[in-house]
Design an enzyme around this catalytic site. Structure first.
Site, short mmCIF file in Angstrom:
data_model
loop_
_atom_site.label_atom_id
_atom_site.label_comp_id
_atom_site.label_asym_id
_atom_site.label_seq_id
_atom_site.Cartn_x
_atom_site.Cartn_y
_atom_site.Cartn_z
N HIS A 15 12.42 -15.80 1.29
CA HIS A 15 13.03 -14.38 1.00
C HIS A 15 13.43 -14.55 -0.48
O HIS A 15 13.40 -15.69 -1.06
CB HIS A 15 14.06 -14.05 1.77
CG HIS A 15 15.25 -14.71 1.65
ND1 HIS A 15 16.47 -14.20 2.43
CD2 HIS A 15 15.63 -15.63 1.11
CE1 HIS A 15 17.33 -15.15 2.26
NE2 HIS A 15 16.95 -15.94 1.36
N CYS A 34 19.45 -16.47 -5.90
CA CYS A 34 19.07 -15.98 -4.81
C CYS A 34 17.68 -14.78 -5.28
O CYS A 34 17.07 -14.34 -4.39
CB CYS A 34 19.64 -15.56 -3.53
SG CYS A 34 20.57 -16.89 -2.81
N HIS A 40 12.82 -18.27 -2.24
CA HIS A 40 13.36 -19.60 -1.78
C HIS A 40 13.22 -19.52 -0.29
O HIS A 40 13.12 -18.41 0.24
CB HIS A 40 14.52 -20.16 -2.40
CG HIS A 40 15.50 -18.87 -1.83
ND1 HIS A 40 15.87 -17.88 -2.57
CD2 HIS A 40 16.45 -18.91 -0.68
CE1 HIS A 40 16.77 -17.16 -1.91
NE2 HIS A 40 17.09 -17.81 -1.03
N HIS A 42 14.46 -21.08 3.93
CA HIS A 42 15.40 -21.49 4.69
C HIS A 42 14.86 -21.70 5.84
O HIS A 42 13.85 -21.15 6.44
CB HIS A 42 16.25 -20.30 4.94
CG HIS A 42 17.13 -19.85 3.93
ND1 HIS A 42 18.14 -20.76 3.10
CD2 HIS A 42 17.12 -18.79 3.23
CE1 HIS A 42 18.70 -19.91 2.20
NE2 HIS A 42 17.95 -18.84 2.08
N ASP A 80 8.34 -16.62 11.51
CA ASP A 80 8.07 -17.88 11.26
C ASP A 80 6.95 -18.20 10.15
O ASP A 80 5.73 -17.96 10.17
CB ASP A 80 7.59 -18.73 12.40
CG ASP A 80 7.67 -20.20 12.25
OD1 ASP A 80 8.79 -20.59 11.41
OD2 ASP A 80 7.18 -21.03 12.92
N HIS A 81 7.37 -18.96 9.14
CA HIS A 81 6.46 -19.24 7.77
C HIS A 81 5.96 -17.92 7.31
O HIS A 81 4.85 -17.79 6.89
CB HIS A 81 5.41 -20.22 8.24
CG HIS A 81 5.75 -21.56 8.53
ND1 HIS A 81 6.57 -21.91 9.70
CD2 HIS A 81 5.46 -22.69 7.92
CE1 HIS A 81 6.81 -23.17 9.64
NE2 HIS A 81 6.38 -23.53 8.41
N GLU A 124 21.90 -19.82 8.16
CA GLU A 124 20.88 -19.74 7.15
C GLU A 124 20.78 -21.04 6.46
O GLU A 124 19.86 -21.57 6.12
CB GLU A 124 21.39 -18.58 6.21
CG GLU A 124 20.45 -18.64 4.94
CD GLU A 124 21.11 -17.62 4.01
OE1 GLU A 124 20.56 -16.76 3.59
OE2 GLU A 124 22.31 -17.91 3.68
#
Ligand code: NI
Length: 135
Positions: A15, A34, A40, A42, A80-81, A124
């Site tokens: 995100h 951020c 980046h 998580h 996811d991904h 996170e």
């Protein structure tokens, strides 16, 4: 008496925290690194807690396969991904983990019997976690 059942799920996503309505300076001030234009990632841990009466026949609050069917298909497979900024859910709201937690709560509670979802917790990082409760 109410009993509770919790289960954890993992997903990895990227995100960038950026609000279009704010200036670049305001975004940097609010989100620091951020706000990096490249984003980046998580490895999120999502914890879901359901509560209710223990079914006298099955001995369960809720069958874990039923919970998995909801969380895996509606949450894990969706995010996811993925780049969270590209999900329609985050086109008009910044993909902070507060907002991710809130949306996961909304998605999962909409698929379960009314009142069963107690909370959603999203970890996170090792040090950051967010929680949303039914009330
Ligand atoms: Ni982040």
């Amino acid at each position: 008496m109410k009993a509770y059942f919790g289960r954890r799920y993992m997903l990895s996503a990227s995100h960038r925290l950026h609000v279009d309505a704010m200036s670049d300076e305001e975004n940097r001030a609010a989100y620091g690194k951020c706000n990096n234009p490249h984003g980046h990632g998580h490895n999120y841990t999502i914890e879901v807690l359901v509560g209710g009466a223990v079914d006298p026949e099955t001995g369960m609050v809720m069958n874990l396969t039923d919970l998995d069917a909801v969380v895996q298909t509606k949450v894990v497979e969706r995010f996811d991904h993925m780049n969270l900024n590209h999900d329609p859910m985050f086109l008009n709201q910044v993909p902070t983990t507060e907002n991710l937690c809130k949306e996961v709560f909304r998605i999962v509670s909409g698929e379960l019997p009314a009142g069963m979802l107690e909370y959603v917790r999203v970890e996170e990082t090792e040090n950051n976690f967010f929680e949303c409760y039914a009330a």
